[in-house]
Write a protein that holds these residues in place. Structure first.
Motif, mmCIF file in Angstrom:
data_model
loop_
_atom_site.group_PDB
_atom_site.id
_atom_site.type_symbol
_atom_site.label_atom_id
_atom_site.label_comp_id
_atom_site.label_asym_id
_atom_site.label_seq_id
_atom_site.Cartn_x
_atom_site.Cartn_y
_atom_site.Cartn_z
ATOM 1 N N ASP A 133 73.016 85.279 43.384
ATOM 2 C CA ASP A 133 72.853 86.731 44.181
ATOM 3 C C ASP A 133 73.698 87.891 43.206
ATOM 4 O O ASP A 133 73.587 89.168 43.754
ATOM 5 N N ALA A 134 74.742 87.251 42.396
ATOM 6 C CA ALA A 134 75.386 88.429 41.695
ATOM 7 C C ALA A 134 74.829 88.759 40.379
ATOM 8 O O ALA A 134 75.226 89.622 39.475
ATOM 9 N N LEU A 135 73.784 87.998 39.689
ATOM 10 C CA LEU A 135 72.956 88.296 38.680
ATOM 11 C C LEU A 135 71.624 89.220 39.117
ATOM 12 O O LEU A 135 70.829 88.776 39.672
ATOM 13 N N THR A 136 71.555 90.516 38.384
ATOM 14 C CA THR A 136 70.563 91.340 38.686
ATOM 15 C C THR A 136 69.606 91.139 37.764
ATOM 16 O O THR A 136 69.733 90.760 36.502
ATOM 17 N N ARG A 137 68.242 91.637 38.061
ATOM 18 C CA ARG A 137 67.104 91.559 37.019
ATOM 19 C C ARG A 137 67.610 92.553 35.996
ATOM 20 O O ARG A 137 67.255 92.339 34.831
ATOM 21 N N GLU A 138 68.144 93.587 36.177
ATOM 22 C CA GLU A 138 68.590 94.789 34.945
ATOM 23 C C GLU A 138 69.572 94.031 33.977
ATOM 24 O O GLU A 138 69.384 93.982 32.839
ATOM 25 N N GLN A 139 70.588 93.035 34.403
ATOM 26 C CA GLN A 139 71.488 92.466 33.552
ATOM 27 C C GLN A 139 70.609 91.494 32.671
ATOM 28 O O GLN A 139 70.871 91.500 31.504
ATOM 29 N N ILE A 140 69.490 90.903 33.580
ATOM 30 C CA ILE A 140 68.737 89.651 32.819
ATOM 31 C C ILE A 140 67.845 90.394 31.707
ATOM 32 O O ILE A 140 67.768 89.996 30.524
ATOM 33 N N VAL A 141 67.303 91.575 31.950
ATOM 34 C CA VAL A 141 66.309 92.230 31.047
ATOM 35 C C VAL A 141 67.284 92.608 29.765
ATOM 36 O O VAL A 141 66.790 92.480 28.479
ATOM 37 N N ARG A 142 68.429 93.308 30.049
ATOM 38 C CA ARG A 142 69.458 93.909 29.135
ATOM 39 C C ARG A 142 69.856 92.582 28.241
ATOM 40 O O ARG A 142 69.892 92.856 26.869
ATOM 41 N N ALA A 194 68.793 79.877 37.651
ATOM 42 C CA ALA A 194 68.822 81.168 38.562
ATOM 43 C C ALA A 194 68.282 82.565 37.774
ATOM 44 O O ALA A 194 67.826 83.211 38.408
ATOM 45 N N VAL A 195 67.932 82.318 36.564
ATOM 46 C CA VAL A 195 67.097 83.478 35.955
ATOM 47 C C VAL A 195 65.752 83.503 36.708
ATOM 48 O O VAL A 195 65.019 84.668 36.664
ATOM 49 N N TYR A 196 65.185 82.294 36.743
ATOM 50 C CA TYR A 196 63.830 82.155 37.204
ATOM 51 C C TYR A 196 63.657 83.044 38.766
ATOM 52 O O TYR A 196 62.679 83.215 39.082
ATOM 53 N N TRP A 197 64.688 83.319 39.502
ATOM 54 C CA TRP A 197 64.700 84.004 40.628
ATOM 55 C C TRP A 197 64.406 85.478 40.321
ATOM 56 O O TRP A 197 63.835 86.039 41.492
ATOM 57 N N HIS A 198 64.588 85.944 39.245
ATOM 58 C CA HIS A 198 64.228 87.332 38.930
ATOM 59 C C HIS A 198 63.164 87.572 38.063
ATOM 60 O O HIS A 198 62.630 88.829 38.224
ATOM 61 N N VAL A 199 62.911 86.406 37.060
ATOM 62 C CA VAL A 199 61.450 86.897 36.494
ATOM 63 C C VAL A 199 60.864 85.515 36.358
ATOM 64 O O VAL A 199 61.557 84.442 36.361
ATOM 65 N N ARG A 200 59.506 85.493 36.261
ATOM 66 C CA ARG A 200 58.919 84.348 36.520
ATOM 67 C C ARG A 200 58.788 83.467 35.123
ATOM 68 O O ARG A 200 58.823 82.132 35.162
ATOM 69 N N ASN A 201 58.715 84.050 34.067
ATOM 70 C CA ASN A 201 58.597 83.149 32.643
ATOM 71 C C ASN A 201 58.890 84.208 31.619
ATOM 72 O O ASN A 201 59.121 85.572 31.873
#
Length: 225
Positions: free
Chosen positions: A4-13, A42-49
């Protein structure tokens, strides 16, 4: 880092950073998960693949491009400024140029760019159908101009992973190419010029010269119409 502390924006950047460093072949969920301190699961919670991640990273890159105003100063036609900024973005993110061969890009960042581009041509006086064709032509030219830098970045990464010295290997390949080129009169004359750096090197301001010729032709066409 907790899910819950990892956002999609963080992942994409973070994906953009990884792609810039290691290219498309270096991006995977495990390596990405290590960057923000999160497990790959944890990344898979925000992006599928990976494909979804590449599309999101590309759209973030599109958002870097500044959009010039329609009323640019005389002698600085807005499409020229936009094309140069597009090329600069491609050079910063060479993986994006390579990805055009296997991805169909879409998203709000690219839509923002495309919509503004069409607006520039329509504001100049082109009909919407013509604006679409001409914007695509300029885009294709800019993309092709960035291909050399993208290919060089990919080659140097691959050679580095194989334990070779990328600069030495590239220099050797260019030397062989130049030797072959000397068997052809026009290429030999080009290589014998003092300013010729190497067989594969483009003259200075090649991008600007081609862009000027292309856009000047479009302006001339507009005047005739």
């Amino acid at each position: 880092m907790a899910r819950d502390a990892l956002t999609r924006e963080q992942i994409v950047r973070t994906a953009v950073e990884l792609l810039d460093e290691d290219g498309l072949e270096g991006l995977n969920m495990r390596s990405l998960g290590k960057r923000p301190g999160a497990a790959a699961t944890a990344v898979y919670w925000h992006v599928r693949n990976k494909d979804e991640l590449v599309l999101a990273a590309a759209d973030l890159a599109w958002q870097e491009i500044p959009l010039p105003a329609h009323d640019a100063a005389p002698g600085h036609w807005p499409p020229a400024a936009l094309a140069l900024d597009l090329h600069a973005m491609f050079v910063r993110h060479p993986w994006l140029v390579q990805a055009f061969g296997s991805y169909l890009f879409h998203g709000p960042g690219k839509a923002r760019f495309d919509d503004h581009t069409l607006g520039l041509y329509e504001q100049a006086g082109f009909a919407p159908a013509d604006a679409d064709l001409l914007a695509a032509a300029v885009f294709t030219y800019v993309l092709g101009s960035a291909l050399g830098a993208a290919a060089t970045a990919s080659l140097e990464r691959r050679l580095g992973r194989d334990g070779e010295d990328p600069k030495e290997r590239v220099a050797a390949a260019l030397a062989r190419a130049a030797e072959t080129a000397r068997g052809f009169p026009r290429l030999r004359a080009r290589l014998e010029q003092p300013e010729a750096a190497d067989y594969a090197g483009a003259p200075d301001r090649t991008l600007e010269a081609g862009l000027d010729a292309l856009l000047s032709g479009l302006e001339a066409r507009l005047a005739v119409d």
